[in-house]
Design a protein around this motif. Structure first.
Motif, PDB file in Angstrom:
ATOM      1  N   ARG A 102    -107.260 -38.166  46.047  1.00 63.14           N
ATOM      2  CA  ARG A 102    -106.283 -37.121  45.770  1.00 63.14           C
ATOM      3  C   ARG A 102    -105.693 -36.622  47.087  1.00 63.14           C
ATOM      4  O   ARG A 102    -106.430 -36.293  48.023  1.00 63.14           O
ATOM      5  CB  ARG A 102    -106.942 -35.949  45.041  1.00 63.14           C
ATOM      6  N   SER A 103    -104.388 -36.567  47.150  1.00 60.73           N
ATOM      7  CA  SER A 103    -103.721 -36.044  48.340  1.00 60.73           C
ATOM      8  C   SER A 103    -103.654 -34.526  48.248  1.00 60.73           C
ATOM      9  O   SER A 103    -103.093 -33.975  47.296  1.00 60.73           O
ATOM     10  CB  SER A 103    -102.308 -36.626  48.441  1.00 60.73           C
ATOM     11  N   ILE A 104    -104.242 -33.835  49.239  1.00 59.14           N
ATOM     12  CA  ILE A 104    -104.251 -32.370  49.229  1.00 59.14           C
ATOM     13  C   ILE A 104    -103.676 -31.800  50.524  1.00 59.14           C
ATOM     14  O   ILE A 104    -103.854 -30.626  50.820  1.00 59.14           O
ATOM     15  CB  ILE A 104    -105.664 -31.823  48.994  1.00 59.14           C
ATOM     16  N   GLY A 105    -103.018 -32.654  51.296  1.00 62.82           N
ATOM     17  CA  GLY A 105    -102.381 -32.173  52.517  1.00 62.82           C
ATOM     18  C   GLY A 105    -103.304 -32.037  53.711  1.00 62.82           C
ATOM     19  O   GLY A 105    -103.070 -31.179  54.570  1.00 62.82           O
ATOM     20  N   ARG A 110    -107.579 -40.650  56.476  1.00 63.23           N
ATOM     21  CA  ARG A 110    -108.982 -40.382  56.147  1.00 63.23           C
ATOM     22  C   ARG A 110    -109.928 -40.593  57.311  1.00 63.23           C
ATOM     23  O   ARG A 110    -110.964 -39.935  57.394  1.00 63.23           O
ATOM     24  CB  ARG A 110    -109.408 -41.222  54.950  1.00 63.23           C
ATOM     25  N   GLN A 111    -109.600 -41.491  58.248  1.00 58.51           N
ATOM     26  CA  GLN A 111    -110.472 -41.692  59.414  1.00 58.51           C
ATOM     27  C   GLN A 111    -110.397 -40.527  60.387  1.00 58.51           C
ATOM     28  O   GLN A 111    -111.224 -40.410  61.282  1.00 58.51           O
ATOM     29  CB  GLN A 111    -110.108 -42.990  60.153  1.00 58.51           C
ATOM     30  N   VAL A 112    -109.407 -39.645  60.199  1.00 58.38           N
ATOM     31  CA  VAL A 112    -109.226 -38.498  61.091  1.00 58.38           C
ATOM     32  C   VAL A 112    -109.582 -37.183  60.414  1.00 58.38           C
ATOM     33  O   VAL A 112    -110.269 -36.337  60.987  1.00 58.38           O
ATOM     34  CB  VAL A 112    -107.763 -38.439  61.593  1.00 58.38           C
ATOM     35  N   ALA A 113    -109.121 -37.003  59.162  1.00 60.14           N
ATOM     36  CA  ALA A 113    -109.297 -35.727  58.467  1.00 60.14           C
ATOM     37  C   ALA A 113    -110.216 -35.807  57.261  1.00 60.14           C
ATOM     38  O   ALA A 113    -110.592 -34.779  56.704  1.00 60.14           O
ATOM     39  CB  ALA A 113    -107.937 -35.190  58.028  1.00 60.14           C
ATOM     40  N   GLY A 114    -110.588 -37.026  56.850  1.00 58.58           N
ATOM     41  CA  GLY A 114    -111.402 -37.166  55.655  1.00 58.58           C
ATOM     42  C   GLY A 114    -110.556 -37.420  54.424  1.00 58.58           C
ATOM     43  O   GLY A 114    -109.333 -37.577  54.502  1.00 58.58           O
ATOM     44  N   GLN A 169    -106.722 -22.931  45.371  1.00 56.73           N
ATOM     45  CA  GLN A 169    -106.806 -21.493  45.607  1.00 56.73           C
ATOM     46  C   GLN A 169    -107.715 -21.141  46.780  1.00 56.73           C
ATOM     47  O   GLN A 169    -107.354 -20.338  47.639  1.00 56.73           O
ATOM     48  CB  GLN A 169    -107.320 -20.787  44.344  1.00 56.73           C
ATOM     49  N   LEU A 170    -108.903 -21.745  46.834  1.00 56.12           N
ATOM     50  CA  LEU A 170    -109.872 -21.398  47.874  1.00 56.12           C
ATOM     51  C   LEU A 170    -109.773 -22.284  49.108  1.00 56.12           C
ATOM     52  O   LEU A 170    -110.342 -21.954  50.149  1.00 56.12           O
ATOM     53  CB  LEU A 170    -111.290 -21.460  47.296  1.00 56.12           C
ATOM     54  N   LYS A 171    -109.073 -23.425  48.990  1.00 61.07           N
ATOM     55  CA  LYS A 171    -108.831 -24.309  50.133  1.00 61.07           C
ATOM     56  C   LYS A 171    -110.133 -24.755  50.810  1.00 61.07           C
ATOM     57  O   LYS A 171    -110.213 -24.848  52.032  1.00 61.07           O
ATOM     58  CB  LYS A 171    -107.946 -23.610  51.171  1.00 61.07           C
ATOM     59  N   VAL A 172    -111.149 -25.054  50.004  1.00 59.32           N
ATOM     60  CA  VAL A 172    -112.458 -25.413  50.574  1.00 59.32           C
ATOM     61  C   VAL A 172    -112.418 -26.735  51.338  1.00 59.32           C
ATOM     62  O   VAL A 172    -112.814 -26.783  52.508  1.00 59.32           O
ATOM     63  CB  VAL A 172    -113.537 -25.441  49.472  1.00 59.32           C
ATOM     64  N   PRO A 173    -111.951 -27.854  50.739  1.00 59.47           N
ATOM     65  CA  PRO A 173    -111.955 -29.098  51.523  1.00 59.47           C
ATOM     66  C   PRO A 173    -111.038 -29.028  52.735  1.00 59.47           C
ATOM     67  O   PRO A 173    -111.322 -29.652  53.763  1.00 59.47           O
ATOM     68  CB  PRO A 173    -111.482 -30.155  50.512  1.00 59.47           C
ATOM     69  N   GLN A 174    -109.952 -28.256  52.637  1.00 55.11           N
ATOM     70  CA  GLN A 174    -109.073 -28.100  53.799  1.00 55.11           C
ATOM     71  C   GLN A 174    -109.814 -27.397  54.932  1.00 55.11           C
ATOM     72  O   GLN A 174    -109.713 -27.799  56.104  1.00 55.11           O
ATOM     73  CB  GLN A 174    -107.818 -27.307  53.414  1.00 55.11           C
ATOM     74  N   ALA A 175    -110.572 -26.339  54.602  1.00 56.53           N
ATOM     75  CA  ALA A 175    -111.327 -25.614  55.621  1.00 56.53           C
ATOM     76  C   ALA A 175    -112.434 -26.474  56.208  1.00 56.53           C
ATOM     77  O   ALA A 175    -112.688 -26.454  57.421  1.00 56.53           O
ATOM     78  CB  ALA A 175    -111.908 -24.329  55.025  1.00 56.53           C
TER      79      ALA A 175
END
Length: 378
Positions: A102-105, A110-114, A169-175
């Protein structure tokens, strides 16, 4: 058309706009004396209010995740359960199926940000199932870590709610991704789920007598499914849990009931007991003993202390759980450790929890750090 889809919201907004223009055009024609004119104008006002209300309700549901489907909104079961025979040779069907990335921005490949993957989890012990998401850190895809395993944190949203709220809403994987990239935490797998394992019922991560075994699902089925598919570290206490509201109750309950798996748990604005209401039904079959066992403060006072680390959060103003949070922390005894994250102001809402998550993520990393951590291959 999905209840939570953006398309539905756009159609309702466009329809409301069209209806508003029609009402403005028709209003002078309906402005005539007598019962017919009054009825026409009242009808137009009612249609306008209904259209506007539908937009507001759908928008609120998309933001807060009260209902994830039409069936759930209408009180119908949204899942179909069927017993499947094992194929020849006795091989069981996979406990976890990846539906796709899933693309979440995230800020890079993926090798850099997961990467975030949407998954379906099938509980082999309980027969329960749910969908959710898994965040994999960038090291999971790097050649230097190809043989390494990673600690896991299970993130649980509130009830009612959908697992997607943890992303939108909580932006957990982004954080988590940013913290891994900044090297403020070690690479960790995050499993993003909702607390309810039964459509239309708030099971509070509780094994219901004669009913859904929700606690067993989170303590046994979910870890087994994730470990079967991903390279996870499964040394004692190498997993963590975090959640908000009802999800926070679950996140504290998991290490308190299964410290061999979960070494740390963080509850944001958490409940400390399973509430009984029309959404939960009777979770204890009338048993006071079972009710006490699922009261987290009671467990701290009356059960042997598990060797786990817990974090609880609340606000001095705007949080009904402030005093229960202090009581819970005061009841802890070694080797259980309870840290408190207390705000002067805040609320039981996504904004407060979104601001708390980066600090809580670092705290969880520190608690799991001593238990295990992946290192690059030579």
């Amino acid at each position: 058309m999905a209840l939570t889809s953006k398309t539905l919201l756009c159609i309702l907004m466009a329809g409301t706009l069209v209806v508003s223009v029609l009402i403005l055009w028709l209003w002078p024609r309906a402005a005539r004396p007598g019962p017919a004119g009054w009825a026409a104008r009242l009808g137009m006002l009612a249609v306008a209010q209904l259209c506007l209300l539908s937009v507001l309700l759908v928008a609120a549901n998309r933001s807060f995740g009260f209902y994830s489907s039409w069936d759930e909104l209408l009180g119908r079961s949204s899942t179909v359960q069927a017993l499947e025979a094992a194929p020849a040779g006795g091989k069981l069907p996979p406990a976890l199926t990846v539906k796709g990335p899933r693309s979440i921005g995230l800020k890079g490949p993926r090798q850099v940000a997961g990467q975030v993957e949407e998954v379906a989890i099938r509980g082999r012990l309980t027969g329960l199932s749910m969908t959710g998401f898994v965040y994999l850190p960038p090291q999971y895809f790097q050649a230097g870590y190809r043989t390494e395993t990673f600690p896991v944190v299970v993130a649980i949203t509130g009830q009612p709610g959908i697992s997607k709220n943890l992303i939108t809403q909580l932006k957990v994987p982004q954080a988590v991704s940013e913290a891994v990239m900044d090297k403020t935490i070690r690479p960790t797998i995050y499993v993003l789920v909702r607390p309810s394992v039964v459509p239309g019922r708030d099971t509070n991560c509780t094994d219901v007598p004669g009913g859904p075994q929700a606690l067993t699902f989170f303590n046994q089925d979910l870890p087994a499914a994730v470990s079967e598919h991903y390279r996870t570290t499964d040394t004692p206490g190498s997993w963590g849990a975090v959640g908000n509201s009802t999800g926070g109750y679950c996140a504290l309950k998991l290490p308190m009931t299964n410290p061999a798996r979960y070494g740390a748990g963080a509850g944001l604005s958490a409940d400390y007991f399973a509430r009984k209401d029309r959404d939960t039904g009777d979770l204890y079959d009338g048993s006071k003993k079972l009710q006490n066992e699922n009261d987290l403060t009671w467990r701290l006072k009356h059960r042997p202390a598990p060797p786990v680390s817990l974090l609880v959060s609340s606000s001095k103003q705007g949080e009904p759980n402030y005093r229960p949070t202090l009581e819970f922390a005061a009841a802890a005894k070694a080797p259980t450790r309870v840290a408190k994250l207390i705000r002067e102001e805040g609320g039981h809402n996504f904004q407060t929890w979104r601001e708390e998550y980066p600090e809580v993520i670092r705290w969880l990393d520190a608690q799991l750090r001593d238990r295990t951590a992946p290192t690059p291959a030579p």
